[in-house]
Structure formats: C-alpha cells, structure tokens
Enzyme design. Structure first.
Site, PDB file in Angstrom:
ATOM      1  N   SER A  16       0.866  -1.173   0.000  1.00  0.00           N
ATOM      2  CA  SER A  16       0.000   0.000   0.000  1.00  0.00           C
ATOM      3  C   SER A  16       0.902   1.222   0.000  1.00  0.00           C
ATOM      4  CB  SER A  16      -0.918  -0.009   1.227  1.00  0.00           C
ATOM      5  OG  SER A  16      -0.151  -0.028   2.406  1.00  0.00           O
ATOM      6  N   THR A  17       0.362   2.379  -0.304  1.00  0.00           N
ATOM      7  CA  THR A  17       1.187   3.574  -0.463  1.00  0.00           C
ATOM      8  C   THR A  17       1.927   3.945   0.816  1.00  0.00           C
ATOM      9  OG1 THR A  17      -0.797   4.886  -0.015  1.00  0.00           O
ATOM     10  CG2 THR A  17      -0.189   4.558  -2.316  1.00  0.00           C
TER      11      THR A  17
END
Length: 198
Positions: A16-17
C-alpha cells in the site's frame, strides 16, 4: 532431439502507499532467484493492479510466479484460487516464500496437494455464497421485490472469451476487448471450468 523448457522465477510484490515492506519483498524475491519483479502500490481491496496484470501476461509455460506472502496476490480466497488455477491451466507454477502458508509451491507434489485443498475450500465458500444469495433473492421475490446485480458476462461473451483464450490470447487483451475486468473474466472462466469438470 528434445527441447528443454527454461524455468524463470518471476516475482510479484504489492504494497500500500504507506507500507514500508517494499524493499523487504524485493530483497526476498531477488534472493529466491527471481529474474524480474513486478510491483503494485495498491491496497488489497483495490481491483486495479496493473503490475499484476503485466506479470500474468509476461509469464510463460514453465515459469513460476513467486510472492513474498500469500496475501500479496489475492484479495480473497476465491480471487486467489482463480488466479492460481489460471496459472495452472497455462502450465505456470506458483510459490510463496514466507508466512503461515509458505508450503505452497505448486511445482512440488506437496504444494499441489495443499492447493487442491485450498481450491476445494474456495469452491465450498463459493457454493455457500451462491446458496445465501439464492435464498435472499427468493425471500425478496416472495415479498414482491426483485433484485440482484445484473451479470456482466453473458453466455455469449463467455463463449467468445473461451474461444479467444483457446487461441492463446492473453486474459488482459480479452478482458479489454469485452469491456470487463480481468478479475471478473478469471472468475467466470474458473466457474465455467469447475462446472465442466463436474
């Protein structure tokens, strides 16, 4: 004269970012012998994973898709089984490096047996969902309400998809041509194959 198939290990990583595990996954996949790694920055719930699509298109018969942990690949058990069954049908192996299910390696007899059990569980889950949906729709119909999501893949589209897949066309190209997502196409093709095998 016999020709030998060269096995390439191809890695897939997903973070995920805000996840800091990217380098950890890359290092593990490189150490495992992956000659190339595809990496998505997306949550597990995100259906848009372009690098996964690229990895699946890149893989050839005899190759092995390698992931750091099982949850890096699938968004759900059914999604996971659909992807790996698609790999199996194309003669591509699948291997998990770490985690509780690191025994998954479809290139070995134990790994294939293990995944058959997982596949059976996923089919059971799919049946339960189907039964619950049917019961819900019947209850709604009895109350004079109709509902349900319209199917994206019709029988005609599924026939076209199977024909194009049989000619060696990639799932990405077929999905784009039919205007559906890769996940939807994988699921319908897997469902069709499961019904055909009964």
């Amino acid at each position: 004269m016999t020709t030998t198939t060269t096995t390439h290990l191809i890695g897939y990583a997903r973070v995920s970012t805000d996840d800091q595990e990217a380098q950890l996954q890359r290092d593990a996949l490189t150490a495992a012998g992956c000659s190339r790694t595809f990496e998505d920055k997306a949550s597990g719930k995100n259906t848009n994973r372009p690098e996964l699509s690229a990895a699946l298109d890149y893989l050839r018969k005899g190759d092995v898709l390698v992931v750091w942990k099982l949850d890096r690949l699938g968004r759900s058990l059914i999604d996971l089984v659909g992807i790996v069954n698609g790999l199996r049908e194309r003669g591509i192996g699948f291997k998990v490096l770490t985690g509780a299910l690191s025994a998954v390696d479809t290139t070995s007899a134990d790994g294939r047996l293990f995944f058959q059990i997982i596949a059976a569980m996923a089919e059971f889950e799919r049946s339960l969902i189907k039964d619950r949906t049917k019961a819900g729709l019947e209850a709604a119909k009895a109350q004079g309400r109709t509902g349900g999501r319209p199917t994206v893949i019709t029988d005609d589209l599924l026939t076209v998809a199977r024909a194009r897949k049989g000619k060696g066309e990639s799932i990405s190209a077929i999905a784009e041509a039919l205007g559906v997502s890769r996940a939807t196409l994988y699921r319908h093709l897997s469902d069709y194959q499961a019904d055909a095998d009964r």
